[in-house]
Design a protein around this motif. Sequence first.
Motif, PDB file in Angstrom:
ATOM      1  N   LEU A 101       0.859  -1.184   0.000  1.00 38.59           N
ATOM      2  CA  LEU A 101       0.000   0.000   0.000  1.00 38.59           C
ATOM      3  C   LEU A 101       0.890   1.228   0.000  1.00 38.59           C
ATOM      4  O   LEU A 101       1.920   1.237   0.666  1.00 38.59           O
ATOM      5  CB  LEU A 101      -0.893  -0.001   1.240  1.00 38.59           C
ATOM      6  CG  LEU A 101      -1.850  -1.190   1.352  1.00 38.59           C
ATOM      7  CD1 LEU A 101      -2.631  -1.114   2.655  1.00 38.59           C
ATOM      8  CD2 LEU A 101      -2.805  -1.238   0.179  1.00 38.59           C
ATOM      9  N   TYR A 102       0.497   2.243  -0.768  1.00 37.58           N
ATOM     10  CA  TYR A 102       1.309   3.467  -0.810  1.00 37.58           C
ATOM     11  C   TYR A 102       1.142   4.195   0.525  1.00 37.58           C
ATOM     12  O   TYR A 102       0.032   4.643   0.837  1.00 37.58           O
ATOM     13  CB  TYR A 102       0.869   4.348  -1.972  1.00 37.58           C
ATOM     14  CG  TYR A 102       0.890   3.625  -3.302  1.00 37.58           C
ATOM     15  CD1 TYR A 102       2.036   2.952  -3.734  1.00 37.58           C
ATOM     16  CD2 TYR A 102      -0.224   3.596  -4.123  1.00 37.58           C
ATOM     17  CE1 TYR A 102       2.060   2.284  -4.943  1.00 37.58           C
ATOM     18  CE2 TYR A 102      -0.211   2.924  -5.335  1.00 37.58           C
ATOM     19  CZ  TYR A 102       0.934   2.271  -5.737  1.00 37.58           C
ATOM     20  OH  TYR A 102       0.956   1.600  -6.929  1.00 37.58           O
ATOM     21  N   PRO A 103       2.225   4.326   1.308  1.00 33.44           N
ATOM     22  CA  PRO A 103       2.050   4.828   2.681  1.00 33.44           C
ATOM     23  C   PRO A 103       1.590   6.282   2.759  1.00 33.44           C
ATOM     24  O   PRO A 103       1.003   6.677   3.751  1.00 33.44           O
ATOM     25  CB  PRO A 103       3.443   4.676   3.305  1.00 33.44           C
ATOM     26  CG  PRO A 103       4.370   4.303   2.212  1.00 33.44           C
ATOM     27  CD  PRO A 103       3.590   3.916   1.018  1.00 33.44           C
ATOM     28  N   HIS A 104       1.849   7.068   1.697  1.00 36.63           N
ATOM     29  CA  HIS A 104       1.503   8.491   1.775  1.00 36.63           C
ATOM     30  C   HIS A 104       0.085   8.771   1.297  1.00 36.63           C
ATOM     31  O   HIS A 104      -0.365   9.910   1.320  1.00 36.63           O
ATOM     32  CB  HIS A 104       2.502   9.311   0.964  1.00 36.63           C
ATOM     33  CG  HIS A 104       2.564   8.888  -0.475  1.00 36.63           C
ATOM     34  ND1 HIS A 104       2.999   7.632  -0.844  1.00 36.63           N
ATOM     35  CD2 HIS A 104       2.252   9.532  -1.608  1.00 36.63           C
ATOM     36  CE1 HIS A 104       2.949   7.531  -2.158  1.00 36.63           C
ATOM     37  NE2 HIS A 104       2.502   8.655  -2.646  1.00 36.63           N
ATOM     38  N   MET A 105      -0.603   7.729   0.820  1.00 38.23           N
ATOM     39  CA  MET A 105      -1.959   7.946   0.309  1.00 38.23           C
ATOM     40  C   MET A 105      -2.978   7.379   1.290  1.00 38.23           C
ATOM     41  O   MET A 105      -2.701   6.419   2.002  1.00 38.23           O
ATOM     42  CB  MET A 105      -2.128   7.223  -1.028  1.00 38.23           C
ATOM     43  CG  MET A 105      -1.270   7.771  -2.141  1.00 38.23           C
ATOM     44  SD  MET A 105      -1.690   6.913  -3.667  1.00 38.23           S
ATOM     45  CE  MET A 105      -0.281   7.359  -4.667  1.00 38.23           C
ATOM     46  N   ASN A 114      -5.410   5.033  -2.353  1.00 40.02           N
ATOM     47  CA  ASN A 114      -4.758   3.768  -2.685  1.00 40.02           C
ATOM     48  C   ASN A 114      -5.607   2.934  -3.634  1.00 40.02           C
ATOM     49  O   ASN A 114      -5.106   2.381  -4.610  1.00 40.02           O
ATOM     50  CB  ASN A 114      -4.511   2.958  -1.409  1.00 40.02           C
ATOM     51  CG  ASN A 114      -3.071   3.025  -0.965  1.00 40.02           C
ATOM     52  OD1 ASN A 114      -2.188   2.494  -1.629  1.00 40.02           O
ATOM     53  ND2 ASN A 114      -2.824   3.708   0.135  1.00 40.02           N
ATOM     54  N   LEU A 118       6.436  -1.914  -3.752  1.00 36.55           N
ATOM     55  CA  LEU A 118       5.715  -0.668  -4.037  1.00 36.55           C
ATOM     56  C   LEU A 118       5.841  -0.329  -5.514  1.00 36.55           C
ATOM     57  O   LEU A 118       4.886   0.065  -6.174  1.00 36.55           O
ATOM     58  CB  LEU A 118       6.318   0.483  -3.228  1.00 36.55           C
ATOM     59  CG  LEU A 118       5.827   0.695  -1.808  1.00 36.55           C
ATOM     60  CD1 LEU A 118       6.382   1.996  -1.268  1.00 36.55           C
ATOM     61  CD2 LEU A 118       4.314   0.716  -1.751  1.00 36.55           C
ATOM     62  N   ARG A 156       3.947  -2.819  -7.694  1.00 33.11           N
ATOM     63  CA  ARG A 156       2.515  -2.539  -7.721  1.00 33.11           C
ATOM     64  C   ARG A 156       2.230  -1.348  -8.631  1.00 33.11           C
ATOM     65  O   ARG A 156       1.284  -1.362  -9.417  1.00 33.11           O
ATOM     66  CB  ARG A 156       1.993  -2.244  -6.312  1.00 33.11           C
ATOM     67  CG  ARG A 156       0.489  -2.092  -6.323  1.00 33.11           C
ATOM     68  CD  ARG A 156      -0.127  -1.559  -5.060  1.00 33.11           C
ATOM     69  NE  ARG A 156      -1.311  -0.798  -5.459  1.00 33.11           N
ATOM     70  CZ  ARG A 156      -1.993  -0.028  -4.641  1.00 33.11           C
ATOM     71  NH1 ARG A 156      -1.639   0.099  -3.397  1.00 33.11           N
ATOM     72  NH2 ARG A 156      -3.034   0.639  -5.083  1.00 33.11           N
TER      73      ARG A 156
END
Lengths: 362, 280
Positions: free
Chosen positions: A86-90, A95, B172, B175
Amino acid sequence: MAEVIVKGLTKKYGKVKAVDNLNLDIRDGELVVLLGPSGCGKTTTLRCIAGLEVPDTGEIWIGGRCVNNVPPKDRDIAMVFQSYALYPHMTVFENIAFPLKMRKTPKREINVRVKTVAEKLDIIELLGRKPAELSGGQQQRVALAAALVREPKVFLMDEPLSNIDAKLRIFMRTEIKKLQRELKITTIYVTHDQIEAMAIADRIGVMNHGKLQQFSSPDELYLNPENAFVAGFIGSPPMNMIEGDLVQLDEEVLVDAKLFTLKLPGTLNTLKALKSRRVLVGIRPEDIRVLREETESINFKAQVCGIEPLGVNTIVILEAGPVLLRAVVPGDLRFFAGEKVGVVLPQSRVYIFDGETGERVK
Amino acid sequence: MHNNYFKAIMTLVRKVGMHLFLLFLGFWVLMPFLWMITASLKPPELFNAPPHLIPIYFHWSNYIVAFQTAPFGRYYLNTLIVVLGIVPSQLFLSSLAGYAFARLNFWGKKLLFMLLLSTLMVPMYVTIIPSYLIIKKLGLLNTYLGLILPFGVSAFGIFLFRQFYVSFPKELEDRALIDGCSRLQIWRYIFLPLSKPALAALGIFSFLFAWNSFLWPLIITTDPKMWTIQLGLAMFSGKYTTHWTPLMAGTTVSVLPAIVLFIVFQKYYIKHLVLSTRLG
């Protein structure tokens, strides 16, 4: 929806063959699990199908199209990663919406589709949160949602449940199976957990050392393993393997395992293909019968050297000379360490494998 | 019981000792700043006997003198333009190149990276003459572009970003590739937003470098209109005398932006330091 065909896939890293001439034919809407120990090439296969790795040789076909030269984004696939990625900043919403945004989907449609998929996965109240504020199970659902939102042709999952606790894992695997049935998306699922594989798969491809060992339904794998590796890998606790020698007695063939002898159903002719006279006798723990009284039917005597009560069943660890066996008995049968017992190996439930190649002797 | 009591006292002693030591270190770091600020408020005859650290009367007029002697407003503006050219360019180009070195596979990557690192060992003074000749050939003497161009990107910045990006989880990026990103979009949407600590660190470094830069502006600007703050400050130290009090007033004004910047971004900067020590 699409079928996935892998033809002669080989991928090397330096001198190591991660995947060796792999052939798979996955039907439309099927849930196939690639199962094997770590380093067996299952994840590499998945990454080749996704387009994240370039195969050395072989072809990959998705929905009737050879995708060897198609970049990942144009293969119409979605992937769930072991770490969820998962994109941590979104936020959760961003996401899930990201793959749609990248494909220039209109904002209104993005809104509708994200909300629909979030409702389906029961994460609607998490949409405003960041991944770091979610539990492992919630992150898992978000990763699933982000993969599902695009309604891909093929769904790839790389050990998606290995980072969550055991209880949730059982719940989630049921959810994944339900979701897959509902959406009928062709799914390739990678795991090293054979119970998980048996629970969700339509068919399982068991892999070892980069090679496909067997590709069949869970029942078939359990009942008719084609080699000693598959037999030992499927089933928990694993199949007991006892070394023995083939002995010819007139027209009959016997297996001499020191402790006991077993008569083989075939004739000598059927065994000529065998490379060696050494064999492995396999018997599943749940097929072993443990008796207190000495009857004529017992194959050999053993001593109970440990018990592992699991509630419904109890695992009894038996010691007979140099051989250590595991037997599964009903939980209400009580055995004690040190007890002398009789062991019955039902003839019809015994598997014989070639001692050299590991191939099943049928 | 006694043992616990003894332990508590030892912890207290250790803590007090540690703080005293840190206070001592802090004092030595702050001392020059304190001296600069107090000197900027002292009468022109700076050195008196007995010496005072804090002046008896505050001579605010030193600031007026400083600003009247030299067009500090202009110097400020020039420096600001140079900084606004160098810092964003450093951040943009270093992070792009750092991403390429960390994540792309191309022919000669290792060699190129080694070559880049080796330039870190070449002192600036060695390259200053060829740089001057190039800038002169390009007709950029006495221009903002001439002040900015040679420092628009640095090997240090690329190295810093490369190290930072190497630690990013590969999944990341995988994906993002499946989600439909091009390489440039991965950098733009995933790597860049996650680079705040590295951006803050390089931002502060390059800001301080550009703000304090003296030799390069001295060489390529002959027109006082193009001077930066550091050149302006140098005006106060003559061959025979130095006007310490207005010099210190000017210096105080000139270090303010750097201090403010550091205070604002120190959270990210410290985070980066912690990250880099953990990775290193």
